[in-house]
Design a protein around this motif. Sequence first.
Motif, PDB file in Angstrom:
ATOM      1  N   ALA A 161     -13.299  -8.968  -0.847  1.00 15.19           N
ATOM      2  CA  ALA A 161     -12.518 -10.143  -0.470  1.00 15.19           C
ATOM      3  C   ALA A 161     -12.990 -11.304  -1.327  1.00 15.19           C
ATOM      4  O   ALA A 161     -14.139 -11.332  -1.797  1.00 15.19           O
ATOM      5  N   GLY A 162     -12.108 -12.252  -1.543  1.00 15.71           N
ATOM      6  CA  GLY A 162     -12.499 -13.392  -2.357  1.00 15.71           C
ATOM      7  C   GLY A 162     -11.533 -14.547  -2.220  1.00 15.71           C
ATOM      8  O   GLY A 162     -10.370 -14.375  -1.848  1.00 15.71           O
ATOM      9  N   VAL A 163     -12.047 -15.723  -2.512  1.00 16.94           N
ATOM     10  CA  VAL A 163     -11.247 -16.934  -2.570  1.00 16.94           C
ATOM     11  C   VAL A 163     -11.804 -17.795  -3.690  1.00 16.94           C
ATOM     12  O   VAL A 163     -13.024 -17.863  -3.879  1.00 16.94           O
ATOM     13  N   HIS A 164     -10.924 -18.389  -4.467  1.00 19.00           N
ATOM     14  CA  HIS A 164     -11.409 -19.305  -5.496  1.00 19.00           C
ATOM     15  C   HIS A 164     -10.323 -20.316  -5.853  1.00 19.00           C
ATOM     16  O   HIS A 164      -9.127 -20.060  -5.686  1.00 19.00           O
ATOM     17  N   GLU A 165     -10.784 -21.451  -6.316  1.00 20.23           N
ATOM     18  CA  GLU A 165      -9.893 -22.483  -6.842  1.00 20.23           C
ATOM     19  C   GLU A 165      -9.680 -22.215  -8.324  1.00 20.23           C
ATOM     20  O   GLU A 165     -10.634 -21.999  -9.073  1.00 20.23           O
ATOM     21  N   GLY A 166      -8.418 -22.218  -8.737  1.00 19.32           N
ATOM     22  CA  GLY A 166      -8.099 -21.972 -10.133  1.00 19.32           C
ATOM     23  C   GLY A 166      -7.699 -23.242 -10.857  1.00 19.32           C
ATOM     24  O   GLY A 166      -7.221 -24.215 -10.257  1.00 19.32           O
ATOM     25  N   PHE A 167      -7.888 -23.226 -12.185  1.00 19.14           N
ATOM     26  CA  PHE A 167      -7.558 -24.383 -13.013  1.00 19.14           C
ATOM     27  C   PHE A 167      -7.154 -23.900 -14.397  1.00 19.14           C
ATOM     28  O   PHE A 167      -7.675 -22.903 -14.902  1.00 19.14           O
ATOM     29  N   ALA A 168      -6.199 -24.609 -15.009  1.00 21.71           N
ATOM     30  CA  ALA A 168      -5.829 -24.354 -16.395  1.00 21.71           C
ATOM     31  C   ALA A 168      -5.564 -25.690 -17.074  1.00 21.71           C
ATOM     32  O   ALA A 168      -4.858 -26.543 -16.519  1.00 21.71           O
ATOM     33  N   PRO A 169      -6.145 -25.926 -18.256  1.00 22.24           N
ATOM     34  CA  PRO A 169      -5.959 -27.211 -18.935  1.00 22.24           C
ATOM     35  C   PRO A 169      -4.516 -27.410 -19.374  1.00 22.24           C
ATOM     36  O   PRO A 169      -3.822 -26.447 -19.713  1.00 22.24           O
ATOM     37  N   PRO A 170      -4.042 -28.654 -19.406  1.00 25.52           N
ATOM     38  CA  PRO A 170      -2.649 -28.924 -19.766  1.00 25.52           C
ATOM     39  C   PRO A 170      -2.384 -28.947 -21.264  1.00 25.52           C
ATOM     40  O   PRO A 170      -1.228 -29.015 -21.673  1.00 25.52           O
ATOM     41  N   GLY A 171      -3.421 -28.940 -22.109  1.00 28.54           N
ATOM     42  CA  GLY A 171      -3.219 -28.949 -23.550  1.00 28.54           C
ATOM     43  C   GLY A 171      -3.269 -30.341 -24.140  1.00 28.54           C
ATOM     44  O   GLY A 171      -3.277 -31.357 -23.435  1.00 28.54           O
ATOM     45  N   SER A 172      -3.301 -30.406 -25.479  1.00 31.01           N
ATOM     46  CA  SER A 172      -3.471 -31.691 -26.159  1.00 31.01           C
ATOM     47  C   SER A 172      -2.234 -32.564 -26.101  1.00 31.01           C
ATOM     48  O   SER A 172      -2.306 -33.756 -26.393  1.00 31.01           O
TER      49      SER A 172
END
Length: 746
Positions: free
Chosen positions: A515-526
């Motif tokens: 089982a797992g839980v995590h907050e995800g993130f991805a950069p928006p770029g330049s």
Amino acid sequence: MNRFRATHVTAVSQLLSGAAAIALGLPATALAQTSNENAESGQVAQTNPVVVIGTKEDARLSTGSAFVIDQEELEKFEFTNIHSVLRSAPGVYLREENGLGVFPRIGIRASSSGRSDRISIMEDGIPAAMAPYANTSAYYFPSVGRMSGVEVLKGPEILRYGPQTTSGAINLLSTPIPDTLSGYLNAEIGELSTRRIHSGVGGTFGQFGILAETYQHVTDGFHDIDRSSRTSGNDISEYLVKLRWRSKADAAIQQQLDLKLFDGDTQADVSYLGLTDADFRRDPERRYGLSELERMNSSRTSASLQHQLHFTPSLSLISTGYYTKTVRNYTRLNQINGIGIGSSGITSQINNNAPSAALLQGILDGTADTTHPNGVRYANNFQTYISTGLQFEGRAIFETGKLEHELMGGVRFHEDKAKNTATTTNLVYHQINGSLVFQGGSPATPNEGYAKAVSFWAGDRIRLGSLTLLPLVRHEDIKTRANVDNPNSARNSLTKTTLGLGLNYELTDQWTILAGVHEGFAPPGSGAVKGSKGEESTNFEGGVRFRRGGVGVDLIGFYTDYENALRNCLVANPCANGAVDGVQQDGAKEVYGLEVGVAASLFSGPGYHVPVRLAYTYTDGEYTRSADVASGVRKGDVLDYTPKHIGRLEVGLEYAERLRFNVALNYQDSTCTTTTCGRSGVDTRFLKTQSLFTTDLLASYALTKTVDLYARVENVFDEHRITHRGADGARGNPGRYFGGGVRATF
């Protein structure tokens, strides 16, 4: 042949020696090379850290969804298209562009699959995107035909990789340095003037190791271009050298130094122009003649140097520096008779019987001349991306009472430079009597953007008996600028801290729950403007694993809440308002589903073996908040390019260790191509793909212990369906392909 390859796979950890452990922040436990007792006690082989997952056995101990496609699996079908390979991994969504996989579109758990820009793509643990922080779109993708394995991982453990952690990670493993002096050759010829060679030689000599390798792949492609002698294929030429030094086995402190050098060139005759639906029904392998000048010329140069320092089996420090330069020169069609290439472009107007439909169809057919001053307009998208990075990862194993700890942490310093280098663009041609006649071009202004990032991560793999907990934290500090030569250009600065917790509990020797839980993130770029937050998600998953002998079953459910979904606006993946530059906030969406993975031996007896492998994914969801722009997504909209059902079943027959047959049955459900196709009153005739069922087959025969002959057929029954719509028009999968080759070791 597989026995020879097995020595390569065994050496993966030794070769890469933590190149991934630094770049991805992976634990340095060599579970693949240690006994179960060592794995349980946390003991570590000093110079053999695993790469992401390592082996199928390692995947069982992961706190997230983990699937491995190893060398043996890759040899079953000898695919050169990464899309075909990844169908063996559940939870992965694919859509073809030119049908050859040169510029793949890959999504994981309904993340954006525009240009595989919401997943972390790596080769040997080092980010493989052109510019992972400045421009995540994967116009460069490592050639899977030269790889020894592919690993797919989701769940909280992806917080160790970055910078894209909203959905999942894919790591491709290149050929490792062999333990002894040896070489290999894989040569294939086939239809469509296809020629492929993968060859290398190397070995380990005392403290030193070396590998020299080349990969060459040429094909004319399966599209026929009207009124043209040009092909629609690609020409790939790649070279790789690896060097390694190790300290002596009896040294008090174990060290290892790995150098990897790579150079590759690709010429791809790709096009952003598809077909009208009527033309696709008549001939799905057709390509319009006015697109014949489109071509992508790209090159990739990279180098990485890594140093491992193992003070004790329980204490290590790994340092990695890397450099990549990607040059992407694309001359592409961007306007036809004054109509821009895009979702409402020329094929859409013909499909919907616009007033000018007859003239536009004549222009596509070459029977009518262009009437607009711009005629047929091409653009020069000439770009150079340079990425540099320096990473450090430390690991310590210790005990506190009954708790066993593997404390790990790392830091990455990374910089991307993105340069537009074209000096001339908007090349205008008139179509006259079915031929393109050059009229002139306009000047372009070069520019340069950048992204600078510092990231930290830390985790502690805590083990108490059969229970493993893995709390994780990741922090990103990113600064971007769209154009340093323009003081008014977009710039942004953001920081983001994300948390995760994974759990693995061994109920028995055969059953494991996770089982797992995590907050995800991805950069928006330049290209992001000030205040852009990046993509954010909260991810949950849970399931069970079963392992007994040769049987493995994974059942994993997932739920992802994308609180701030982003879309990179590209010609190949335009935003809702038709924008093809920058980044657009795309509302919020919820995604849920089930992944099923099964590997087993169906039958076995004296001299024969029948292995099976199943990958199935069910996915559903919807948008829960509207986008910022009025023309964007609305609450209740459907997920685009997310089929509800995807499946692949592989069945093999291995007889007397000499004769092998493998067949794969592939299915992908139809899906909406825009978020609007579920709205009341919307005409969906041209807003969906078609479901597709194909069959692949490979047969091989071992002439000797070192030489195999094989013949393979992809899409045996020559099925054609619309699998993608964009940037302008319907696109389909490749038709039947037949090829044969030889695999040899020496």
